[in-house]
Enzyme design. Sequence first.
Site: not given
Ligand code: ADP
Ligand code: MG
Length: 384
Positions: A35, A125, A161, A173, A225
């Site tokens: 992407d 992921g 983001e 995503d 990455y």
């Molecule tokens: P992925 O998108 O692969 O799950 P990322 O590191 O990009 O991993 O995103 C994860 C982050 O998103 C968490 O560390 C948190 O900051 C935020 N997050 C995701 N879901 C929640 C939730 N339900 N409540 C609070 N923060 C969340």
């Molecule tokens: Mg993510």
Amino acid sequence: MTDAVIKGFTELYGAEPDGVWAAPGRVNLIGEYTDFNDGFVMPLALPHTAVAAVTRRDDGVLRLHSADADGGIVQLRADELAPLGSGSGGWAAYPAGVVWALREAGHAVGGADIHLTSTVPTGAGLSSSAALEVVTALALNDLYELGLSGAELAVVAQRAENAFVGVPCGIMDQTAAACCTEGHALHLDTRDLTRRQVPFDLAAHGLELLVVDTRVKHALGDGAYAERREGCEAGARALGVTALRDVPYAGLRAALESLGDERIRRYVRHVVSENHRVEQVIGLLDASDPRAVGPLLTEGHVSLRDDLRVSCAELDLVVESANAAGALGARMTGGGFGGSAIVLVESSASDTVTKSVETAFAATSRTAPRIFRAIPAQGAHRVA
Ligand code: ADP
Ligand code: MG
């Protein structure tokens, strides 16, 4: 979950919310690390969702709360938001970043009370972050009557983001969370953002797609990455193209021969062959031959493992143990270095393959993986 989130909102903020919205996590069927090369991806939405209860506030105050995070309500002002750009803003940076990005794009968005919760596993992921961003964007789109399409909301969420949270992700995503439809995989051209919903009804063919969350995340990932991205851009420059997407598969051999750097050669080979695999998978799905997708998944994994070198022992173990137990094919999905893999299996072999993967993890004293079936669900929508 809707009732629980309404109850949670009401207890926190003292009144019922204006509405409730949901946005899903995703797995990518094929098209990994393409992407940022203007290439093709093919995600599908999971039944796991981030759900947000939201009320519009016209005083500019933004109150954010997650049932899944410690620390209570985060209170900010919509007109005072500024990017941290370092990834250090905590979870609230995701929804706050969406408010910031909408305002940056010229939309008259003010405050809101937000209470959210999510069943998307974080850091696996499966894109829990995009689910959070897109559910916020959709809620504000409705409450402030912005009239933006799902694809437009995805662009805003990506901006949040990239520029506010400080994570250099591509557009896959957020587009998956916003635009996927039930029973389909989404073919997305990340250059011009054209999309096509490709029917992906595995059950009708006696097949299943398993997601195996390895529950590991190796620290290597973040720097790697950026390094892969830089290497791919160097490859495109060396080949005189805008992006590696512009190297046709038929011209791959000649392109590789012209490259002196072994590392860049591997990256180019991955991206160009992976883009080709997306086209092959689409051809097979259009021809109603999903079984034949299996070997392409495994081929894609080998390319990610050996050429891009973004896999890890746990992901390789899923692919090897699943294939040894009779899966049709398997690969890591997402950024790698841990997170999740997907496995295509005959429904009749699903239990056997699941047990074999679990046994392989137990035999090497690893944490048991979380395994579930991916049934293509709908993208972001209002639920109440
Ligand atoms: P992925 O998108 O692969 O799950 P990322 O590191 O990009 O991993 O995103 C994860 C982050 O998103 C968490 O560390 C948190 O900051 C935020 N997050 C995701 N879901 C929640 C939730 N339900 N409540 C609070 N923060 C969340
Ligand atoms: Mg993510």
